[in-house]
Write a protein that holds these residues in place. Structure first.
Motif, mmCIF file in Angstrom:
data_model
loop_
_atom_site.group_PDB
_atom_site.id
_atom_site.type_symbol
_atom_site.label_atom_id
_atom_site.label_comp_id
_atom_site.label_asym_id
_atom_site.label_seq_id
_atom_site.Cartn_x
_atom_site.Cartn_y
_atom_site.Cartn_z
ATOM 1 N N SER A 188 0.825 -1.208 0.000
ATOM 2 C CA SER A 188 0.000 0.000 0.000
ATOM 3 C C SER A 188 0.861 1.260 0.000
ATOM 4 O O SER A 188 0.533 2.249 -0.682
ATOM 5 N N ILE A 189 1.959 1.243 0.743
ATOM 6 C CA ILE A 189 2.855 2.401 0.764
ATOM 7 C C ILE A 189 3.537 2.559 -0.587
ATOM 8 O O ILE A 189 3.618 3.665 -1.137
ATOM 9 N N ASN A 190 4.021 1.447 -1.141
ATOM 10 C CA ASN A 190 4.661 1.511 -2.459
ATOM 11 C C ASN A 190 3.717 2.110 -3.503
ATOM 12 O O ASN A 190 4.111 2.960 -4.314
ATOM 13 N N GLN A 191 2.470 1.656 -3.498
ATOM 14 C CA GLN A 191 1.499 2.138 -4.483
ATOM 15 C C GLN A 191 1.238 3.630 -4.320
ATOM 16 O O GLN A 191 1.218 4.385 -5.302
ATOM 17 N N ALA A 192 1.045 4.072 -3.071
ATOM 18 C CA ALA A 192 0.762 5.490 -2.835
ATOM 19 C C ALA A 192 1.943 6.368 -3.234
ATOM 20 O O ALA A 192 1.766 7.440 -3.832
ATOM 21 N N VAL A 193 3.147 5.924 -2.916
ATOM 22 C CA VAL A 193 4.347 6.691 -3.279
ATOM 23 C C VAL A 193 4.454 6.820 -4.795
ATOM 24 O O VAL A 193 4.716 7.917 -5.324
ATOM 25 N N ARG A 194 4.237 5.729 -5.494
ATOM 26 C CA ARG A 194 4.397 5.765 -6.953
ATOM 27 C C ARG A 194 3.311 6.611 -7.617
ATOM 28 O O ARG A 194 3.582 7.295 -8.598
ATOM 29 N N GLU A 195 2.106 6.590 -7.063
ATOM 30 C CA GLU A 195 1.050 7.436 -7.623
ATOM 31 C C GLU A 195 1.312 8.915 -7.328
ATOM 32 O O GLU A 195 0.961 9.787 -8.127
ATOM 33 N N ALA A 196 1.932 9.188 -6.188
ATOM 34 C CA ALA A 196 2.227 10.574 -5.814
ATOM 35 C C ALA A 196 3.544 11.075 -6.382
ATOM 36 O O ALA A 196 3.845 12.275 -6.277
ATOM 37 N N LEU A 197 4.309 10.190 -6.999
ATOM 38 C CA LEU A 197 5.677 10.521 -7.395
ATOM 39 C C LEU A 197 5.781 11.754 -8.295
ATOM 40 O O LEU A 197 6.659 12.604 -8.071
ATOM 41 N N PRO A 198 4.917 11.935 -9.317
ATOM 42 C CA PRO A 198 5.055 13.131 -10.151
ATOM 43 C C PRO A 198 5.003 14.428 -9.342
ATOM 44 O O PRO A 198 5.760 15.367 -9.617
ATOM 45 N N GLU A 199 4.125 14.487 -8.339
ATOM 46 C CA GLU A 199 4.034 15.683 -7.500
ATOM 47 C C GLU A 199 5.161 15.735 -6.471
ATOM 48 O O GLU A 199 5.717 16.802 -6.201
ATOM 49 N N LEU A 200 5.487 14.589 -5.891
ATOM 50 C CA LEU A 200 6.558 14.553 -4.897
ATOM 51 C C LEU A 200 7.876 15.069 -5.474
ATOM 52 O O LEU A 200 8.596 15.847 -4.828
ATOM 53 N N LEU A 201 8.191 14.651 -6.702
ATOM 54 C CA LEU A 201 9.481 15.000 -7.286
ATOM 55 C C LEU A 201 9.572 16.463 -7.712
ATOM 56 O O LEU A 201 10.660 16.935 -8.040
ATOM 57 N N LYS A 202 8.453 17.181 -7.664
ATOM 58 C CA LYS A 202 8.511 18.627 -7.910
ATOM 59 C C LYS A 202 9.101 19.370 -6.714
ATOM 60 O O LYS A 202 9.617 20.473 -6.853
ATOM 61 N N GLU A 203 9.001 18.727 -5.527
ATOM 62 C CA GLU A 203 9.442 19.397 -4.299
ATOM 63 C C GLU A 203 10.542 18.652 -3.556
ATOM 64 O O GLU A 203 11.306 19.265 -2.803
ATOM 65 N N TYR A 204 10.604 17.334 -3.738
ATOM 66 C CA TYR A 204 11.502 16.511 -2.933
ATOM 67 C C TYR A 204 12.283 15.535 -3.817
ATOM 68 O O TYR A 204 11.948 15.309 -4.979
ATOM 69 N N GLN A 205 13.298 14.952 -3.205
ATOM 70 C CA GLN A 205 13.956 13.778 -3.766
ATOM 71 C C GLN A 205 13.570 12.586 -2.885
ATOM 72 O O GLN A 205 13.353 12.757 -1.676
#
Length: 358
Positions: free
Chosen positions: A199-216
């Motif tokens: 569940s964590i892996n899935q959520a991270v990968r779905e959020a990745l486009p937005e996450l990578l705008k602000e974080y590594q």
């Protein structure tokens, strides 16, 4: 020369705290052996350190109906016999048990041989293996002050969790170079335990486009869970499981997203890493991670996101809030981390138990 036998297995969390204690005891001349299961994760970890490893029969004790409940009690009985023979050859002064079902035969055999036993319980409420073992132990070390009331008799000692010394010596710059990360964006470390968390892996990968705008993002996703289609993204590194380089990556991380297993969260505590904890739900566990997470949240060390509420949007919102308030979480952990010496406390109890036998 003092001798000790360690036992614990089934997950990395039942093994790595033992390694912290083993390192300290070996430095002062103790002889160390380890008893575990033949198939468990503990064998590979322990044998890699050069410590003599003794495999015994092990059966899981379940609360639910399963055909293996018929055969596994016989494996436990055989495990007691196996452990009895190993202890007879090694002749330790004390046995230290970290938990997991492989430890039950070892604790029983130790009691039969009159060898002092010290147990460590990671979670707020003891698991089934430790509940069986506690009456046979002289001391029970616990991670949380709340646990003391769950241990009958005057056995419980609030020690915290032994932390491997090498985790305190990580080099952020080395991890940044190895990962090809930039200095100008913060780093989020995501880990779901040694087996990963779907569940964590899935959520991270779905959020990745937005996450990578602000974080590594450093994503420890568990064995067999790497998504090859995401390889090569700048600012994103996924690995199955870290055996080397973990200390450097922990040093680099600004905040952590994790399950609420005791080993991981205490490592984050000592390193003063603000945490977003996503505990296993009661549908998939006995609820121990929920209690662990709630305790850390009450003490100001972490935020908690229930698994039922986890999705890409809630994950992103919580990571942003955690990072924005990271200083407050780090300050709350500062005093606790300054007073933290679980390894020293437990080594003292081990020496006391060994000395009392002579």
């Amino acid at each position: 020369m003092n001798k000790i036998v360690f036992t614990g297995g089934g997950s990395a969390g039942h093994v790595t705290p033992n390694l912290a204690l083993i390192g300290e005891l070996r430095k002062s001349g103790w002889s160390v052996d380890y008893i575990g299961s033949a198939e468990g994760i503990e064998r590979g970890i322990v044998e890699g350190t050069g410590i003599p490893f003794h495999a015994i029969s092990s059966g899981k004790l379940r609360r639910y109906i399963d055909l293996k409940n018929i055969s596994d009690p016989f494996k436990v009985v055989k495990g007691v016999w196996d452990a009895w023979r190993v202890l007879g050859r090694v002749k330790p002064d004390v046995v230290f048990s970290k938990g997991g079902f492989v430890t039950v035969p070892v604790v029983i055999a130790s009691k039969l041989r009159g060898i002092p036993v010290i147990i460590h319980e990671s979670d707020i409420t003891p698991g089934l293996a430790n509940r069986i073992s506690v009456p046979l132990a002289g001391r029970v070390c616990v991670n949380f002050p709340e646990t003391v009331k769950h241990i009958k008799g005057d056995k419980a000692v609030y020690t915290g969790l032994p932390i491997r010394r090498e985790l305190l010596e990580g080099k952020a710059d080395k991890a940044r170079m190895d990962l090809d990360f930039v200095r100008t964006r913060p780093v989020v470390l995501v880990m779901g335990g040694s087996l990963g968390a779907k569940s964590i892996n899935q959520a991270v990968r779905e959020a990745l486009p937005e996450l990578l705008k602000e974080y590594q993002v450093i994503h420890i996703c568990g064995k067999g869970n790497v998504d090859d289609t995401l390889n090569g993204r700048r600012g994103y590194k996924q690995v199955e499981f870290l055996t080397g380089g973990l200390a450097d990556m922990l040093a680099l991380a600004d905040v952590a997203v994790s399950r609420a297993g005791a080993t991981s969260i205490f490592e984050f505590l000592v390193l003063k890493k603000p945490m977003l904890l996503i505990p296993l739900s009661r549908n998939a566990s006995r609820g121990d991670q929920i209690l662990n997470a709630e305790s850390f949240a009450r003490r100001g060390f972490a935020q908690v996101l229930e698994e039922e509420e986890l999705n890409a949007q809630t994950l992103l919102a919580r990571v942003r809030d955690l990072y924005a308030n990271r200083s407050a979480y780090a300050a709350a952990m500062e005093q606790e981390a300054a007073d933290f010496d679980a390894t020293g406390k437990i080594v003292g109890l081990i020496r006391e138990a060994a000395g009392g036998r002579k």
